[in-house]
Write a protein that holds these residues in place. Structure first.
Motif, PDB file in Angstrom:
ATOM      1  N   GLN B  77       0.836  -1.202   0.000  1.00 38.02           N
ATOM      2  CA  GLN B  77       0.000   0.000   0.000  1.00 38.02           C
ATOM      3  C   GLN B  77       0.866   1.245   0.000  1.00 38.02           C
ATOM      4  O   GLN B  77       0.653   2.197  -0.753  1.00 38.02           O
ATOM      5  CB  GLN B  77      -0.871   0.037   1.263  1.00 38.02           C
ATOM      6  CG  GLN B  77      -2.008  -0.973   1.306  1.00 38.02           C
ATOM      7  CD  GLN B  77      -2.730  -0.882   2.645  1.00 38.02           C
ATOM      8  OE1 GLN B  77      -2.083  -0.911   3.696  1.00 38.02           O
ATOM      9  NE2 GLN B  77      -4.056  -0.778   2.606  1.00 38.02           N
ATOM     10  N   ALA B  78       1.837   1.245   0.899  1.00 37.53           N
ATOM     11  CA  ALA B  78       2.654   2.441   1.116  1.00 37.53           C
ATOM     12  C   ALA B  78       3.403   2.845  -0.149  1.00 37.53           C
ATOM     13  O   ALA B  78       3.545   4.042  -0.440  1.00 37.53           O
ATOM     14  CB  ALA B  78       3.630   2.204   2.271  1.00 37.53           C
ATOM     15  N   ALA B  79       3.859   1.851  -0.909  1.00 34.99           N
ATOM     16  CA  ALA B  79       4.725   2.140  -2.063  1.00 34.99           C
ATOM     17  C   ALA B  79       4.076   3.102  -3.057  1.00 34.99           C
ATOM     18  O   ALA B  79       4.755   3.918  -3.686  1.00 34.99           O
ATOM     19  CB  ALA B  79       5.090   0.829  -2.761  1.00 34.99           C
ATOM     20  N   LYS B  80       2.755   3.030  -3.190  1.00 37.79           N
ATOM     21  CA  LYS B  80       2.072   3.904  -4.155  1.00 37.79           C
ATOM     22  C   LYS B  80       1.812   5.313  -3.616  1.00 37.79           C
ATOM     23  O   LYS B  80       1.313   6.178  -4.341  1.00 37.79           O
ATOM     24  CB  LYS B  80       0.763   3.255  -4.601  1.00 37.79           C
ATOM     25  CG  LYS B  80       1.003   2.002  -5.445  1.00 37.79           C
ATOM     26  CD  LYS B  80      -0.280   1.383  -5.924  1.00 37.79           C
ATOM     27  CE  LYS B  80       0.025   0.198  -6.840  1.00 37.79           C
ATOM     28  NZ  LYS B  80      -1.167  -0.636  -7.091  1.00 37.79           N
ATOM     29  N   GLY B  81       2.094   5.505  -2.358  1.00 37.36           N
ATOM     30  CA  GLY B  81       1.957   6.850  -1.791  1.00 37.36           C
ATOM     31  C   GLY B  81       0.595   7.110  -1.185  1.00 37.36           C
ATOM     32  O   GLY B  81      -0.269   6.229  -1.143  1.00 37.36           O
TER      33      GLY B  81
END
Lengths: 332, 332
Positions: B77-81
């Motif tokens: 989730q975090a990787a996409k911002g």
């Protein structure tokens, strides 16, 4: 070896009188917080510890010394009250300390004092007596009041009780941030920095103590250079609290224990006030913000000790500033 | 009985999620100090405890919730911002939290946002995307960004992770000043007061929680009165951070746990900002100062609980104010 033994008895105050002052005043003063900001650390390239004396009662560190002086009086002395001349913060502080003890405070104030500082004196019940702006007029009016009332003169800085009171800042700060290796302190008459340096160097002899001074009132820098007290025919700075000259009791301490004086321009002081407001979210007066101005100045970076100053304690000494004046200075 | 047991599972956050949030964020946030002032105590006729969230990273409490939300994301989730729309403080807070985790933050900002708040977003590396001032435009631009990037929406208040993060204020404050019997908290979308009320009433069910709201954006007062969420066709207040309406996740908590809403006029907010500046020596924005305005208002004195409110905690929630605007408002 006993704490601060080399300095004991040599000056008008020492670590013992400072610890006694702390005992005397601790239930009356605020233990002020230490703020830090990663944004300002990044700007300075150093870790900065801001000792927030603008949160002190009366809005400045001055209450520490005034409180110590008033509580040191015996009952007979105290009954006649206290008198002082001051550009404002000491005046408000002495008024408040006198009020706490229930004795009168006669305050000689130069006509040039900022409005908010005079309001503080009135708020704390001090009796205002006006003088002209010169130190000569201030002292002569004060001496007249002294004769008429029999009150005790409490000088704003050239007084061992005052110096001892201000020194309690170091006792607190070095407990709150023991990693501090350098202190930067505003200098005017020298009461604050004398107390701070005496206490700090007794606790940690390796600590550096720098004075921060406006270039338009650089008598301390000149005095250190000359090896004797230099006074100036006139001063010109936005820092209204930093226009006094060293006294015969503060000078020996400043001479021996202050490592160097960093002078800054008024525009650097204004920029520091702005950073205090925008980044730290605090209201600091020009005299109060000068320590941050010094840390960020080229003059500090040129100092040979600079590369070894990693954890820097900055005394933000007062916060009594008229908002309109602050805003006007930002627009310059 | 288990702490806050009556409230567990009933709302989108509870004392457990708030304590988890505290564990998650505690090494990233400032534990903000509590200030007091005898002068303001005398003005209010009450003991006041000011929780200084304007000292929080990013200049407002919003970093608590944003940090909790960002740190709650799994790695995919975090990787996409993250993406959000905000009048400013949540935007800056989310930018900073994303920066700490090394992920992008897409920030939809209404054109009407104060300059200093936009500068904070940029300072913390958020990518600014402009929208019109209406909530509708903000939400539609945000939803477009969401589709294009696959980023996770972090709503400014209608989100359990946000509410839990803001609730950590109560954990700190009631430890710093356990004598508090009343809390006064600004209300806008309800994220702050929901978290604060959930934690405070779990720790001490007898504590009163009042919302402070501008009369020009009194949707929460109207909602409490009507027993359902009321939105307004337009709002009109100097408190730019308090113009949002309650969400479906914050409303049940506000409905059940907020004892009353105290509405104040803009001129009372300005006077409170002035007192913050002159007496407390701190920079507080209009939305941030409203709690003090409420304590000093006639509306509070008319409240039937008023006589039992002796030790009052006030959340001074943010300090991002353009100095020029502040000064202009003082001159009105």
């Amino acid at each position: 070896m006993e704490e601060g033994s080399e300095m004991r008895g040599k000056y008008v105050a020492d670590i013992s009188s400072i610890r006694e002052a702390q005992e005397r005043i601790k239930s009356f003063i605020h233990k002020t917080p230490v703020l830090s900001s990663e944004t300002l650390n990044a700007v300075a390239g150093r870790r900065l510890f801001f000792k927030c004396e603008f949160f002190q009662k009366g809005g400045a560190f001055k209450f520490r010394g005034a409180c110590n002086a008033v509580l040191s009086l015996d009952n007979d002395q105290a009954a006649k009250g206290v008198v002082t001349h001051s550009s404002g913060n000491h005046a408000a502080a002495l008024s408040l300390a006198a009020k706490l003890r229930g004795i009168p405070a006669y305050i000689v104030i130069p006509e040039s004092a900022p409005k908010c500082k005079v309001e503080n004196v009135v708020r704390y019940g001090g009796q205002v007596i006006w003088s002209e702006a010169t130190m000569q007029s201030r002292e002569s009016v004060a001496s007249k009041v002294l004769q008429e009332t029999g009150a005790v003169l409490v000088h704003p800085y050239n007084d061992g009780r005052i110096i001892s009171g201000q020194g309690t800042i170091s006792l607190e700060l070095l407990e709150q941030a023991p990693e501090i290796d350098t202190l930067i302190v505003p200098i005017s008459g020298g009461g604050l920095i004398s107390g701070v340096a005496l206490a700090a160097k007794s606790i940690n002899p390796a600590i550096r103590v720098f004075a921060a001074e406006p270039s338009g009132a650089n008598d301390a820098a000149q005095s250190k250079e000359a090896g004797r007290i230099i006074t100036l025919p006139e001063t010109n700075t936005i820092a209204d609290g930093l226009r006094a000259f060293l006294g015969d009791l503060t000078w020996p301490i400043v001479r021996d224990l202050v490592d160097d004086v960093i002078t800054v321009e008024d525009k650097e002081i204004i920029e520091a006030m702005k950073l205090c407001y925008e980044i730290l979210k605090v209201a600091v007066e020009p005299s109060g913000a000068i320590g941050l101005a010094a840390v960020l100045s080229d003059n500090f970076k040129k100092n040979r000790a600079w590369k070894n100053c990693n954890n820097i304690g900055i005394v933000l000494s007062g916060g009594n500033v008229d908002l309109g004046k602050l805003w006007d200075s930002f627009k310059q």
